[in-house]
Design a protein around this motif. Structure first.
Motif, PDB file in Angstrom:
ATOM      1  N   ARG A 148       0.833  -1.198   0.000  1.00 34.47           N
ATOM      2  CA  ARG A 148       0.000   0.000   0.000  1.00 34.47           C
ATOM      3  C   ARG A 148       0.873   1.257   0.000  1.00 34.47           C
ATOM      4  O   ARG A 148       1.862   1.345   0.716  1.00 34.47           O
ATOM      5  N   GLN A 149       0.492   2.223  -0.826  1.00 36.06           N
ATOM      6  CA  GLN A 149       1.282   3.436  -0.985  1.00 36.06           C
ATOM      7  C   GLN A 149       1.430   4.190   0.340  1.00 36.06           C
ATOM      8  O   GLN A 149       2.490   4.704   0.648  1.00 36.06           O
ATOM      9  N   ASN A 150       0.370   4.240   1.145  1.00 37.69           N
ATOM     10  CA  ASN A 150       0.469   4.985   2.411  1.00 37.69           C
ATOM     11  C   ASN A 150       1.409   4.279   3.397  1.00 37.69           C
ATOM     12  O   ASN A 150       2.057   4.922   4.200  1.00 37.69           O
ATOM     13  N   ARG A 151       1.521   2.946   3.318  1.00 38.99           N
ATOM     14  CA  ARG A 151       2.462   2.225   4.176  1.00 38.99           C
ATOM     15  C   ARG A 151       3.896   2.575   3.776  1.00 38.99           C
ATOM     16  O   ARG A 151       4.746   2.818   4.633  1.00 38.99           O
ATOM     17  N   THR A 152       4.171   2.602   2.490  1.00 36.68           N
ATOM     18  CA  THR A 152       5.505   2.950   2.010  1.00 36.68           C
ATOM     19  C   THR A 152       5.837   4.387   2.394  1.00 36.68           C
ATOM     20  O   THR A 152       6.951   4.672   2.839  1.00 36.68           O
ATOM     21  N   GLN A 153       4.884   5.291   2.238  1.00 43.69           N
ATOM     22  CA  GLN A 153       5.130   6.690   2.593  1.00 43.69           C
ATOM     23  C   GLN A 153       5.409   6.832   4.091  1.00 43.69           C
ATOM     24  O   GLN A 153       6.282   7.612   4.488  1.00 43.69           O
ATOM     25  N   ARG A 154       4.731   6.067   4.906  1.00 41.21           N
ATOM     26  CA  ARG A 154       4.983   6.090   6.350  1.00 41.21           C
ATOM     27  C   ARG A 154       6.418   5.632   6.628  1.00 41.21           C
ATOM     28  O   ARG A 154       7.131   6.238   7.431  1.00 41.21           O
ATOM     29  N   ARG A 155       6.874   4.583   5.942  1.00 42.59           N
ATOM     30  CA  ARG A 155       8.243   4.098   6.111  1.00 42.59           C
ATOM     31  C   ARG A 155       9.252   5.174   5.719  1.00 42.59           C
ATOM     32  O   ARG A 155      10.250   5.394   6.410  1.00 42.59           O
ATOM     33  N   ILE A 156       9.002   5.845   4.595  1.00 43.40           N
ATOM     34  CA  ILE A 156       9.885   6.913   4.132  1.00 43.40           C
ATOM     35  C   ILE A 156       9.908   8.052   5.147  1.00 43.40           C
ATOM     36  O   ILE A 156      10.976   8.564   5.503  1.00 43.40           O
ATOM     37  N   ASN A 157       8.743   8.457   5.630  1.00 44.72           N
ATOM     38  CA  ASN A 157       8.655   9.554   6.601  1.00 44.72           C
ATOM     39  C   ASN A 157       9.415   9.232   7.889  1.00 44.72           C
ATOM     40  O   ASN A 157      10.122  10.082   8.437  1.00 44.72           O
ATOM     41  N   GLU A 158       9.268   7.994   8.390  1.00 42.30           N
ATOM     42  CA  GLU A 158       9.961   7.604   9.615  1.00 42.30           C
ATOM     43  C   GLU A 158      11.476   7.591   9.410  1.00 42.30           C
ATOM     44  O   GLU A 158      12.224   8.075  10.261  1.00 42.30           O
ATOM     45  N   ALA A 159      11.925   7.053   8.282  1.00 44.09           N
ATOM     46  CA  ALA A 159      13.363   7.014   8.003  1.00 44.09           C
ATOM     47  C   ALA A 159      13.921   8.430   7.813  1.00 44.09           C
ATOM     48  O   ALA A 159      15.026   8.735   8.289  1.00 44.09           O
ATOM     49  N   ASN A 160      13.177   9.303   7.151  1.00 45.94           N
ATOM     50  CA  ASN A 160      13.614  10.693   6.969  1.00 45.94           C
ATOM     51  C   ASN A 160      13.664  11.425   8.304  1.00 45.94           C
ATOM     52  O   ASN A 160      14.556  12.246   8.532  1.00 45.94           O
ATOM     53  N   ALA A 161      12.712  11.149   9.186  1.00 44.70           N
ATOM     54  CA  ALA A 161      12.712  11.781  10.511  1.00 44.70           C
ATOM     55  C   ALA A 161      13.957  11.358  11.289  1.00 44.70           C
ATOM     56  O   ALA A 161      14.613  12.198  11.925  1.00 44.70           O
ATOM     57  N   ASP A 162      14.294  10.065  11.241  1.00 42.67           N
ATOM     58  CA  ASP A 162      15.517   9.602  11.907  1.00 42.67           C
ATOM     59  C   ASP A 162      16.740  10.292  11.315  1.00 42.67           C
ATOM     60  O   ASP A 162      17.651  10.694  12.038  1.00 42.67           O
ATOM     61  N   TRP A 163      16.766  10.429   9.993  1.00 44.35           N
ATOM     62  CA  TRP A 163      17.886  11.079   9.306  1.00 44.35           C
ATOM     63  C   TRP A 163      18.011  12.539   9.744  1.00 44.35           C
ATOM     64  O   TRP A 163      19.099  13.026  10.044  1.00 44.35           O
ATOM     65  N   ASN A 164      16.885  13.243   9.768  1.00 46.60           N
ATOM     66  CA  ASN A 164      16.899  14.672  10.086  1.00 46.60           C
ATOM     67  C   ASN A 164      17.211  14.959  11.546  1.00 46.60           C
ATOM     68  O   ASN A 164      17.809  15.981  11.866  1.00 46.60           O
ATOM     69  N   THR A 165      16.803  14.074  12.452  1.00 44.92           N
ATOM     70  CA  THR A 165      17.086  14.293  13.874  1.00 44.92           C
ATOM     71  C   THR A 165      18.431  13.696  14.282  1.00 44.92           C
ATOM     72  O   THR A 165      18.933  14.014  15.357  1.00 44.92           O
ATOM     73  N   GLY A 166      18.996  12.856  13.422  1.00 41.99           N
ATOM     74  CA  GLY A 166      20.306  12.273  13.716  1.00 41.99           C
ATOM     75  C   GLY A 166      21.399  13.316  13.598  1.00 41.99           C
ATOM     76  O   GLY A 166      21.274  14.311  12.871  1.00 41.99           O
ATOM     77  N   ASP A 167      22.481  13.061  14.305  1.00 40.60           N
ATOM     78  CA  ASP A 167      23.609  13.998  14.238  1.00 40.60           C
ATOM     79  C   ASP A 167      24.499  13.672  13.042  1.00 40.60           C
ATOM     80  O   ASP A 167      24.202  12.783  12.246  1.00 40.60           O
ATOM     81  N   GLU A 168      25.597  14.395  12.926  1.00 38.41           N
ATOM     82  CA  GLU A 168      26.515  14.230  11.805  1.00 38.41           C
ATOM     83  C   GLU A 168      27.099  12.810  11.769  1.00 38.41           C
ATOM     84  O   GLU A 168      27.284  12.227  10.693  1.00 38.41           O
ATOM     85  N   ILE A 169      27.372  12.253  12.923  1.00 38.71           N
ATOM     86  CA  ILE A 169      27.924  10.895  13.004  1.00 38.71           C
ATOM     87  C   ILE A 169      26.905   9.881  12.500  1.00 38.71           C
ATOM     88  O   ILE A 169      27.249   8.962  11.761  1.00 38.71           O
ATOM     89  N   TYR A 170      25.653  10.053  12.880  1.00 40.40           N
ATOM     90  CA  TYR A 170      24.589   9.161  12.425  1.00 40.40           C
ATOM     91  C   TYR A 170      24.481   9.182  10.900  1.00 40.40           C
ATOM     92  O   TYR A 170      24.448   8.136  10.249  1.00 40.40           O
ATOM     93  N   ARG A 171      24.442  10.376  10.322  1.00 42.76           N
ATOM     94  CA  ARG A 171      24.311  10.493   8.869  1.00 42.76           C
ATOM     95  C   ARG A 171      25.545   9.938   8.149  1.00 42.76           C
ATOM     96  O   ARG A 171      25.428   9.298   7.115  1.00 42.76           O
ATOM     97  N   ALA A 172      26.739  10.140   8.714  1.00 41.73           N
ATOM     98  CA  ALA A 172      27.959   9.595   8.109  1.00 41.73           C
ATOM     99  C   ALA A 172      27.932   8.065   8.120  1.00 41.73           C
ATOM    100  O   ALA A 172      28.393   7.426   7.171  1.00 41.73           O
TER     101      ALA A 172
END
Length: 190
Positions: A148-172
């Motif tokens: 389902r498209q909304n399930r995939t979008q939820r996965r993308i949103n959660e992963a992007n949130a982790d990326w955006n709140t992660g520090d420089e070490i996390y993103r590296a």
């Protein structure tokens, strides 16, 4: 983004190192799932347009040819991680998909093979016993996800949130740079 895939009628053993040598003008990304404890688990790799890049499980090394450039992918097992890749022509990049034991259960994890890290030294070990597969029309490459498209979008949103709140070490930790790829000479020595 359209993904280019090579057809391979039969899987090969990881002992054939030619499978890991990037053709001229292209990069290769190899998604490795090698842990016996994970043999029942499947990992789905997809892009922001919800197109499948790889579906890896059961001690596989899925080889995906790509054009040089920057990519954002999402790796999903029971959770989803965002990874960033900056690929150079003639280089081969490795991403290990596995799980770790946390609180008495197996939690999916992603390890990008970066130069100067322990993971870089472990690639040869991780490939041992894996079946090499290549993209083909009967696999998922470049096809829309079958969920389902909304399930995939939820996965993308959660992963992007982790990326955006992660520090420089996390993103590296979840980024591969051009120089992380193995040259043809290095890949032939695996």
């Amino acid at each position: 983004m359209a993904l280019q895939a090579l057809a391979s009628p039969h899987p090969a053993a990881a002992d054939d190192k030619s499978a890991f040598i990037a053709p001229a003008g292209e990069a290769l990304v190899v998604f490795i799932q090698n842990d016996r404890a994970d043999r029942e688990m499947s990992y789905l790799v997809f892009d922001p347009d919800r197109e499948c890049v790889a579906d890896v499980g059961g001690r596989q090394a899925e080889v995906v040819p790509m054009k040089p450039g920057k990519y954002t992918f999402y790796v999903s097992g029971h959770n989803t991680r965002r990874i960033e890749l900056d690929l150079a022509a003639g280089r081969t990049y490795f991403v290990r998909l596995h799980s770790v034991d946390r609180y008495g259960m197996r939690i999916p994890a992603v390890t990008l093979v970066r130069r100067g890290t322990d993971s870089y030294k472990q690639v040869k070990t991780w490939l041992k016993g894996a079946t090499v597969t290549h993209g083909s029309d009967d696999r998922c490459h470049g096809k829309p996800l079958k969920e389902r498209q909304n399930r995939t979008q939820r996965r993308i949103n959660e992963a992007n949130a982790d990326w955006n709140t992660g520090d420089e070490i996390y993103r590296a930790w979840y980024t591969l740079n051009k120089n992380d790829g193995l040259s043809a000479t290095e890949a032939a020595r695996l």
